[in-house]
Scaffold this active site. Structure first.
Site, PDB file in Angstrom:
ATOM      1  N   THR A 180       0.848  -1.196   0.000  1.00 14.48           N
ATOM      2  CA  THR A 180       0.000   0.000   0.000  1.00 14.48           C
ATOM      3  C   THR A 180       0.881   1.242   0.000  1.00 14.48           C
ATOM      4  O   THR A 180       2.053   1.184   0.340  1.00 14.48           O
ATOM      5  CB  THR A 180      -0.927  -0.023   1.231  1.00 14.48           C
ATOM      6  N   THR A 186      -3.818   1.273  -2.958  1.00 18.66           N
ATOM      7  CA  THR A 186      -3.239  -0.060  -2.781  1.00 18.66           C
ATOM      8  C   THR A 186      -3.563  -1.007  -3.925  1.00 18.66           C
ATOM      9  O   THR A 186      -4.570  -0.839  -4.617  1.00 18.66           O
ATOM     10  CB  THR A 186      -3.757  -0.674  -1.464  1.00 18.66           C
ATOM     11  N   SER A 216     -11.267  -2.566   4.988  1.00 19.82           N
ATOM     12  CA  SER A 216      -9.931  -2.023   4.764  1.00 19.82           C
ATOM     13  C   SER A 216      -9.398  -1.411   6.047  1.00 19.82           C
ATOM     14  O   SER A 216     -10.154  -0.843   6.839  1.00 19.82           O
ATOM     15  CB  SER A 216      -9.970  -0.956   3.669  1.00 19.82           C
ATOM     16  N   SER A 217      -8.089  -1.518   6.242  1.00 21.48           N
ATOM     17  CA  SER A 217      -7.428  -0.838   7.357  1.00 21.48           C
ATOM     18  C   SER A 217      -6.953   0.565   6.968  1.00 21.48           C
ATOM     19  O   SER A 217      -6.405   1.279   7.812  1.00 21.48           O
ATOM     20  CB  SER A 217      -6.234  -1.664   7.846  1.00 21.48           C
ATOM     21  N   ASP A 275      -8.895  -9.609   1.125  1.00 24.72           N
ATOM     22  CA  ASP A 275      -9.155  -8.825   2.331  1.00 24.72           C
ATOM     23  C   ASP A 275     -10.471  -9.223   2.982  1.00 24.72           C
ATOM     24  O   ASP A 275     -10.810  -8.711   4.050  1.00 24.72           O
ATOM     25  CB  ASP A 275      -9.178  -7.328   2.006  1.00 24.72           C
ATOM     26  N   GLY A 293       0.653  -0.433   5.246  1.00 28.17           N
ATOM     27  CA  GLY A 293       1.008  -1.401   6.265  1.00 28.17           C
ATOM     28  C   GLY A 293      -0.028  -2.439   6.621  1.00 28.17           C
ATOM     29  O   GLY A 293       0.059  -3.048   7.684  1.00 28.17           O
ATOM     30  N   GLY A 294      -1.046  -2.673   5.781  1.00 27.36           N
ATOM     31  CA  GLY A 294      -2.033  -3.693   6.093  1.00 27.36           C
ATOM     32  C   GLY A 294      -2.743  -3.391   7.392  1.00 27.36           C
ATOM     33  O   GLY A 294      -3.025  -2.227   7.717  1.00 27.36           O
TER      34      GLY A 294
END
Length: 577
Positions: free
Chosen positions: A387, A405, A452-453, A427, A474-475
C-alpha cells in the site's frame, strides 16, 4: 523555480470544516500566513509529477491524479491503476470534507465460499492471493476521475504526461523496489513479475538498473484521452477478465462488473481528540478503529510520558489490542453489515473498555458489546502490506489525503497493459460463518467491498480550519502506525519527522511485534516486566506521511523506512486570511 525537500518546516494556512463537535477544547486562533503547494509521496518522481501539476495552476485533485499515475509506474509493488483507494478531500474555500470510496468490489458471481477448498477449509493463503479469484473490480482510477471532475482545474488529459514520458524513456529502479523484486519475484507463479523485472543475461533488476515500460506509457496515454473507460471498458477490460480467469482457481470478474463500477461519496467520521477534531473514513475503512484507539489512550496518562518511558508503550500496546478486538469483529461493508460505529465511540463504552488496561498484559481481550451491535462471527481476515499513502496541498487551501493499494506486494502478480492487478478480495474473511452459523461481518458477497485498514485522515481545529493530515501503508498495522505517529507528534510534542521515525509497535491479539532493535534496552526491559515480550515482525513496512499545524506553521514528515519525500514550492505561496 526553487523546490525544497524535507525535513524542514514550512509556513502554511488552510481552511477548515464547518461542523465541529461543541465538546472540543478551543485551540489558539490561527494567524494569517501563506500557503505553498506541497506534495508528500513515497517516491521523489511521484512527488515531482504532482508538483509539476501544481506549478501549472492545478489543484490538489489534479496533482493527485498525476501522483497516482507515477506511483503505479515507479512503486508498482504498492499501488497502481489496477487497485483501489480511499481519498479524503478538504475544500479550502467551503471548508467541507468529503470521503471518496474507491475500494474494489467483489464481482456479481462472487460467493461466500469462494476462498474455501473442496474440504470446506480456508484455502492456503499464498495460493489464494495469487489466484485469479483474488482480484476485485479496481476502483482507484474511476474514483480519482470523480474527484478531479468535481475539484480539478486542469483538463484531465493534461495530467498524465510525466508518467507517460517516464514509462517510455525509463527510470532507475530504486533500492526498495529492487529489494522487493528479489524477495517476491520468485514467488509469483504467473510469471509476469519475473518477465517484467528480468535482467538481460539472467537474474532480476537491481538498484540503479534502468527499467522501461512501453505498455504502461501506451495505456496512460489512452487513459488520458478516454478517461476511466480506458480501464473499465473495451480492450483493457477484456484483458483483465481474461487474465483473472486463466488459473486453476479462476476469478469471477466479467466485463459487466468492470463497466458497472461506481465510487461512493461518504461522510467523514469525525471525533474530538485532544485539541483537534480527527476525521477519518467510515466503514468499510477502519477509521472507527483509529478513533477508538486514540480515545482509549486519551483516558490514560500517556501524554504525560514520552518515547523513552516503557509505560507509555505499554499503554499504547494494551489500547491497541482492545481496539483490534473490536475492529476485527465488527467492521465490514455497511451496505451488508450493521457496524455499530456510534456504539464503539460512545464515551461510556470507551470508559468501560479503557478499564481493561491493567498493570500487566494478560490474555488477548475479547470484543466488547457496544450499543447497536449484533454478534457476528470471529474474523479470520489477513491483510498484507502492499500500500502507499500520499498527501497534496495546493495554494488555495485544498488538501488531498489518500491511501491507495493493490493489496499484496505486486498485487496478484498478474500484469495487464503494464500495470499489476490487485488481490483485494483476499481482504475478505476466508471463513464466511462460524461453527454456530453466524456470518462474519467481512464475509464475501456479490457487490460487497472488503474491509480495509486504510485510514487517510484529516485533522481540523475546533473552528473548522485545516490542522493536519496523515495516513500510512502497512495492512492491518496501519491503525497502529498512524496512532503511534499522532501520539508522538501531539502528546509527546515531537516534530513530525521525528514522530514518524519512532519505533513501531503493533499489538493485536496475542502478538506483540515491532522494531525491536530501535527501542532502547530499558524500554524493552520495562515492557517485559509488564508482560510484553516484543518480537520482530510487523513494523518495518510502515509508510506514514503526515503534516501538522503548530501555531500557524506546519511541519511535515515522511516515513524513513521507505523512499518518501516532502516537496514544497514556496514561490507558489499565496496569502490567506
Amino acid at each position: 523555480m526553487r523546490l525544497t525537500y524535507l525535513p524542514l518546516t514550512f509556513t502554511l494556512l488552510l481552511g477548515g470544516c464547518a461542523t465541529v463537535p461543541a465538546s472540543v477544547p478551543r485551540a489558539p486562533a490561527q494567524v494569517t500566513v501563506t500557503q505553498p503547494g506541497f506534495v508528500i509521496a513515497a517516491n521523489p518522481l511521484a512527488a515531482e509529477a504532482g508538483m509539476a501539476v501544481l506549478r501549472r495552476g492545478g489543484t490538489a485533485a489534479d496533482a493527485a491524479v498525476a501522483v497516482q499515475a507515477m506511483l503505479g509506474l515507479v512503486e508498482p509493488q504498492s499501488s497502481g491503476l489496477g487497485g483501489g483507494a480511499f481519498l479524503h478531500y478538504y475544500d479550502g474555500t467551503t471548508r467541507k470534507l468529503t470521503l471518496y470510496d474507491g475500494r474494489e468490489v467483489a464481482p456479481a458471481q462472487a460467493t461466500a465460499t469462494m476462498f474455501l477448498g473442496l474440504d470446506g477449509k480456508p484455502l492456503e493463503y499464498q495460493r489464494a492471493i495469487q489466484s485469479g479469484r483474488s482480484t476485485g473490480v479496481p476502483g482507484a482510477v474511476r474514483m480519482l476521475e470523480l474527484v478531479q471532475r468535481e475539484h480539478g482545474a486542469l483538463p484531465w488529459n493534461s495530467l498524465f504526461g510525466d508518467a507517460e514520458r517516464t514509462a517510455a524513456a525509463g527510470f532507475r529502479v530504486s533500492p526498495r523496489l529492487a529489494r522487493l523484486i528479489a524477495a517476491y519475484a520468485p514467488q509469483m507463479p504467473s510469471g509476469d513479475v519475473q518477465r517484467y523485472f528480468a535482467k538481460a543475461g539472467g537474474g532480476y533488476l537491481g538498484p540503479g538498473d534502468f527499467l522501461r515500460n512501453p505498455a504502461y506509457a501506451a495505456f496512460v496515454g489512452k487513459l488520458a484521452a478516454q478517461g476511466s473507460r480506458a480501464l473499465l471498458e473495451g480492450e483493457t477490460a477484456a484483458r483483465i477478465v481474461e487474465r483473472t480467469r486463466k488459473d486453476a482457481l479462476p476469478g469471477h470478474l466479467t466485463m459487466a462488473d468492470l463497466a458497472a463500477y461506481r465510487p461512493i461519496k461518504r461522510e467523514s467520521l469525525c471525533a474530538p481528540w485532544r485539541t483537534y477534531v480527527v476525521c477519518t473514513p467510515p466503514p468499510p475503512a477502519s477509521g472507527v478503529g483509529l478513533l477508538e484507539l486514540l480515545k482509549l489512550t486519551e483516558r490514560t496518562d500517556i501524554a504525560a510520558r514520552g518515547p523513552n518511558d516503557p509505560q507509555a508503550w505499554y499503554l499504547f500496546a494494551e489500547a491497541s489490542r482492545i481496539m483490534y478486538a473490536d475492529r476485527d469483529r465488527y467492521v465490514g461493508d455497511p451496505a451488508f453489515a450493521d457496524v455499530p460505529v456510534a456504539g464503539l465511540l460512545a464515551p461510556d463504552y470507551i470508559a468501560r473498555r479503557a478499564q481493561l488496561i491493567g498493570a500487566t498484559a494478560g490474555p488477548p481481550p475479547v470484543p466488547g458489546v457496544p450499543a447497536g451491535s449484533v454478534t457476528p462471527a470471529p474474523d479470520r481476515t489477513r491483510e498484507p502490506a502492499g500500500t502507499s499513502h500520499f498527501i497534496v496541498g495546493d495554494a488555495n487551501g485544498n488538501v488531498v489525503s489518500i491511501t491507495t493499494t493493490v493489496e499484496s506486494i505486486f498485487g496478484s502478480g498478474r500484469m495487464v497493459d503494464g500495470f499489476f492487478l490487485n488481490n483485494q478480495l483476499t481482504d475478505f474473511s476466508f471463513s464466511p460463518v462460524d461453527p454456530q452459523g453466524r456470518p462474519a461481518a467481512n464475509a464475501v458477497a456479490p457487490g460487497k467491498r472488503p474491509r480495509s485498514s486504510m485510514v487517510p485522515t484529516i485533522l481540523l481545529t475546533p473552528d473548522g480550519r485545516f490542522a493536519g493530515a496523515i495516513g500510512s501503508a502497512g495492512g492491518n498495522a496501519i491503525l497502529a502506525y498512524v496512532a503511534k505517529s499522532l501520539i508522538a507528534a501531539v502528546d509527546w510534542n515531537l516534530p513530525m519527522q521525528q514522530a514518524l521515525a519512532q519505533p513501531n509497535l503493533v499489538a493485536r491479539g496475542a502478538a506483540f511485534q515491532g522494531e525491536v532493535t530501535k527501542f532502547a534496552p530499558s524500554v524493552l526491559a520495562g515492557l517485559r516486566a509488564r508482560g510484553i515480550d516484543l518480537q520482530p515482525g510487523q513494523g518495518e513496512d510502515s509508510g506514514v506521511h503526515g503534516v501538522l499545524i503548530r501555531n500557524g506553521r506546519v511541519d511535515g514528515g515522511f516515513d524513513p523506512r521507505r523512499e518518501g519525500v516532502v516537496l514544497v514550492d514556496p514561490s507558489g505561496a499565496r496569502p490567506r486570511r
